[in-house]
Design a protein around this motif. Structure first.
Motif, PDB file in Angstrom:
ATOM      1  N   ASN A  15       0.840  -1.211   0.000  1.00 45.37           N
ATOM      2  CA  ASN A  15       0.000   0.000   0.000  1.00 45.37           C
ATOM      3  C   ASN A  15       0.870   1.254   0.000  1.00 45.37           C
ATOM      4  OD1 ASN A  15      -2.360  -1.420  -0.029  1.00 45.37           O
ATOM      5  ND2 ASN A  15      -2.696  -1.322   2.194  1.00 45.37           N
ATOM      6  N   GLY A  16       2.075   1.150   0.569  1.00 37.97           N
ATOM      7  CA  GLY A  16       2.997   2.293   0.556  1.00 37.97           C
ATOM      8  C   GLY A  16       3.412   2.632  -0.868  1.00 37.97           C
ATOM      9  N   HIS A  17       3.736   1.606  -1.658  1.00 39.65           N
ATOM     10  CA  HIS A  17       4.104   1.821  -3.065  1.00 39.65           C
ATOM     11  C   HIS A  17       2.914   2.405  -3.839  1.00 39.65           C
ATOM     12  CE1 HIS A  17       7.052  -1.715  -2.316  1.00 39.65           C
ATOM     13  NE2 HIS A  17       7.771  -0.624  -2.367  1.00 39.65           N
ATOM     14  N   LEU A  18       1.724   1.813  -3.601  1.00 49.34           N
ATOM     15  CA  LEU A  18       0.530   2.264  -4.329  1.00 49.34           C
ATOM     16  C   LEU A  18       0.237   3.737  -4.020  1.00 49.34           C
ATOM     17  CD1 LEU A  18      -1.851   1.582  -6.180  1.00 49.34           C
ATOM     18  CD2 LEU A  18      -3.101   0.741  -4.179  1.00 49.34           C
ATOM     19  N   ASP A  19       0.411   4.112  -2.778  1.00 50.00           N
ATOM     20  CA  ASP A  19       0.170   5.498  -2.377  1.00 50.00           C
ATOM     21  C   ASP A  19       1.099   6.459  -3.146  1.00 50.00           C
ATOM     22  OD1 ASP A  19      -0.957   7.574  -0.609  1.00 50.00           O
ATOM     23  OD2 ASP A  19       1.068   7.639   0.227  1.00 50.00           O
ATOM     24  N   ILE A  20       2.366   6.060  -3.283  1.00 49.92           N
ATOM     25  CA  ILE A  20       3.328   6.893  -4.015  1.00 49.92           C
ATOM     26  C   ILE A  20       2.877   7.058  -5.473  1.00 49.92           C
ATOM     27  CG2 ILE A  20       5.749   7.043  -4.830  1.00 49.92           C
ATOM     28  CD1 ILE A  20       5.589   7.328  -1.812  1.00 49.92           C
ATOM     29  N   VAL A  21       2.441   5.954  -6.078  1.00 48.54           N
ATOM     30  CA  VAL A  21       1.996   5.996  -7.479  1.00 48.54           C
ATOM     31  C   VAL A  21       0.779   6.912  -7.618  1.00 48.54           C
ATOM     32  CG1 VAL A  21       0.997   4.619  -9.363  1.00 48.54           C
ATOM     33  CG2 VAL A  21       2.904   3.699  -8.037  1.00 48.54           C
ATOM     34  N   GLN A  22      -0.180   6.762  -6.709  1.00 45.99           N
ATOM     35  CA  GLN A  22      -1.412   7.561  -6.786  1.00 45.99           C
ATOM     36  C   GLN A  22      -1.112   9.049  -6.625  1.00 45.99           C
ATOM     37  OE1 GLN A  22      -3.414   5.398  -3.697  1.00 45.99           O
ATOM     38  NE2 GLN A  22      -4.792   4.365  -5.129  1.00 45.99           N
ATOM     39  N   ARG A  23      -0.139   9.370  -5.786  1.00 48.75           N
ATOM     40  CA  ARG A  23       0.213  10.780  -5.593  1.00 48.75           C
ATOM     41  C   ARG A  23       1.030  11.306  -6.765  1.00 48.75           C
ATOM     42  NH1 ARG A  23       2.642  10.051   0.201  1.00 48.75           N
ATOM     43  NH2 ARG A  23       3.381  12.170  -0.075  1.00 48.75           N
ATOM     44  N   ALA A  24       1.893  10.439  -7.314  1.00 49.25           N
ATOM     45  CA  ALA A  24       2.758  10.879  -8.429  1.00 49.25           C
ATOM     46  C   ALA A  24       1.933  11.237  -9.664  1.00 49.25           C
ATOM     47  CB  ALA A  24       3.767   9.781  -8.757  1.00 49.25           C
ATOM     48  N   ILE A  25       0.865  10.475  -9.939  1.00 48.79           N
ATOM     49  CA  ILE A  25       0.099  10.753 -11.160  1.00 48.79           C
ATOM     50  C   ILE A  25      -0.750  12.023 -11.052  1.00 48.79           C
ATOM     51  CG2 ILE A  25       0.103   8.425 -12.160  1.00 48.79           C
ATOM     52  CD1 ILE A  25      -2.641   7.937 -10.957  1.00 48.79           C
ATOM     53  N   LYS A  26      -0.752  12.626  -9.873  1.00 51.18           N
ATOM     54  CA  LYS A  26      -1.396  13.950  -9.775  1.00 51.18           C
ATOM     55  C   LYS A  26      -0.428  15.021 -10.277  1.00 51.18           C
ATOM     56  CE  LYS A  26      -4.137  12.831  -5.713  1.00 51.18           C
ATOM     57  NZ  LYS A  26      -4.064  12.910  -4.253  1.00 51.18           N
TER      58      LYS A  26
END
Ligand code: ADP
Length: 161
Positions: A15-26
């Motif tokens: 979930n830590g990796h997923l959170d980074i991805v979700q924030r990066a695509i903003k």
């Protein structure tokens, strides 16, 4: 078009990796998650399995691609014409390692820029290594990895048993 690479072992993708991805695509238009093949860490999933699992997890985000890679990250960036690297920081303990990689990458490819995302408090204790350890001994990690990763880990455990 801002295209970034998020490199890592992702064994497993948390979930830590997923959170980074979700924030990066903003912030960027596209992210390629580059799954490291030449890692010295003992792995739970093969690189190809990791790629397949992460592709399933990021299916809702068409701007996110997942590719395996081996060799130097700067070569991957050159080949894909990428000049932004994304990395995550959990605690001070991540800093020295991330700083060393940052400096080396900058030396190898000077116009490469690294963006660091700090983990939120809900993810700052999540690490792939600890998740693997806890799962191995039957502990509950359901709130630390995406549901599809959990399923894949359970399947893997059953096949290995
Ligand atoms: P590596 O083997 O390259 O360290 P990882 O898959 O462990 O690969 O991590 C990839 C990147 O994601 C690293 O920058 C790492 O610090 C970061 N990261 C790992 N877990 C988390 C987390 N829970 N929150 C934020 N960033 C994380």
């Amino acid at each position: 078009m801002r295209h970034a690479v998020y490199p890592g072992s992702f064994d497993p993708f948390t979930n830590g990796h997923l959170d980074i991805v979700q924030r990066a695509i903003k912030i960027v238009d596209a992210v390629t998650i580059a799954v490291l093949k030449n890692t010295s860490k003992k792995s739970m999933f093969t690189p190809d399995e990791r790629v397949e699992i992460i592709r399933e997890v990021v299916r809702p985000y068409p701007q996110v691609k997942v590719e395996p890679f081996e060799g130097l990250m700067v070569d991957f960036c050159r080949t894909h014409n990428i000049r932004i690297v994304i990395r995550g920081l959990r605690a001070v303990s991540d800093f020295d390692y991330e700083h060393a990689i940052f400096l080396m990458n900058r030396k190898l490819l000077p116009d490469l820029e690294t963006m660091f995302f700090m983990a939120g408090s809900e993810n700052s204790f999540i690490s792939s290594t600890i998740v693997k350890e806890v799962a191995h001994f039957g502990g509950n990690i359901a709130d630390q990895v995406p549901p599809f990763v959990l399923e894949s880990m359970q399947k893997k455990k059953n096949t290995d048993a």
